[in-house]
Design an enzyme around this catalytic site. Sequence first.
Site, short mmCIF file in Angstrom:
data_model
loop_
_atom_site.label_atom_id
_atom_site.label_comp_id
_atom_site.label_asym_id
_atom_site.label_seq_id
_atom_site.Cartn_x
_atom_site.Cartn_y
_atom_site.Cartn_z
N ASP A 268 0.83 -1.21 0.00
CA ASP A 268 0.00 0.00 0.00
C ASP A 268 0.86 1.25 0.00
O ASP A 268 0.62 2.19 -0.75
CB ASP A 268 -0.96 0.00 1.20
CG ASP A 268 -0.27 -0.22 2.55
OD1 ASP A 268 0.95 -0.45 2.58
OD2 ASP A 268 -0.98 -0.18 3.57
N ASP B 39 6.98 4.02 3.42
CA ASP B 39 7.18 5.19 4.27
C ASP B 39 8.68 5.25 4.57
O ASP B 39 9.46 5.74 3.75
CB ASP B 39 6.29 4.98 5.51
CG ASP B 39 6.19 6.17 6.43
OD1 ASP B 39 6.17 7.29 5.96
OD2 ASP B 39 6.13 5.95 7.66
N PHE C 261 -0.06 11.79 7.13
CA PHE C 261 -0.68 10.50 7.41
C PHE C 261 -2.00 10.40 6.65
O PHE C 261 -2.83 11.29 6.70
CB PHE C 261 -0.95 10.36 8.92
CG PHE C 261 -1.47 9.00 9.27
CD1 PHE C 261 -0.63 7.91 9.37
CD2 PHE C 261 -2.84 8.81 9.48
CE1 PHE C 261 -1.12 6.65 9.67
CE2 PHE C 261 -3.34 7.54 9.79
CZ PHE C 261 -2.48 6.47 9.88
N ARG D 130 -13.33 4.62 -0.54
CA ARG D 130 -12.81 4.44 -1.90
C ARG D 130 -11.84 5.54 -2.31
O ARG D 130 -11.07 5.38 -3.26
CB ARG D 130 -13.95 4.33 -2.90
CG ARG D 130 -15.00 5.39 -2.78
CD ARG D 130 -16.10 5.21 -3.83
NE ARG D 130 -16.89 4.00 -3.65
CZ ARG D 130 -17.22 3.17 -4.64
NH1 ARG D 130 -16.85 3.43 -5.87
NH2 ARG D 130 -17.95 2.11 -4.41
#
Length: 184
Positions: free
Chosen positions: A103, A106, A155, A171
């Site tokens: 996903d 970082d 974030f 979504r």
Amino acid sequence: MDIIRIKDKQFAVSIPETDILRQVERIAGEINRDLADRNPLFLSVLNGAFMFTADLMKYVTIPCEVSFVKLASYQGVASTGIIKEVLGINEELSGRTVVIVEDIVDTGFTMQRLLESIGTRNPREIRIASLLVKPDKLKVPLRIDYAAMYIPNDFIVGYGLDYDGYGRNYRDIYTLCAAQEQNP
Ligand code: 5GP
Ligand code: MG
């Protein structure tokens, strides 16, 4: 829904679904071109990558397999830096082209850990597909072969990503509203 509230925090839409899908389709096109004859195994990193993986795989048209792994490194809004064991790679990776589907990258520690772990299983090559990359936070050198989008250090939640377990179902992608930022 431009503003959402999850537990104690407010988030505002930052990347709408249409923009996300356009970029997901773009990297799927690159994968279709680059890996057409490689029979890749996509290894999706749960939980965060579930929605990205589902959409990406709809645009991937070459012969391939899809599987899932699970790691844990994050609590609340700050990375703990502690990465728990890799669970559940049951496939034979030897000689395979493995595409890790994440996903978000970082600090890169999670990805580095996963690369080390998969590397011991003798794959032909390992490529990285990440929905999001925060380039300013990268702490280890990583080549991200397929990055759908680069984002600043904020974030975010939605499209699979959570805040304390919630928000994965949205979504669109949302960014934590300013003034609530927590510095780790
Ligand atoms: P890294 O090890 O690269 O620092 O962190 C990777 C993991 O931290 C990601 O796979 C993701 O689960 C989580 N993470 C990093 N940044 C964010 C963010 O902005 N929002 C959410 N929800 N999770 C994040
Ligand atoms: Mg992740």
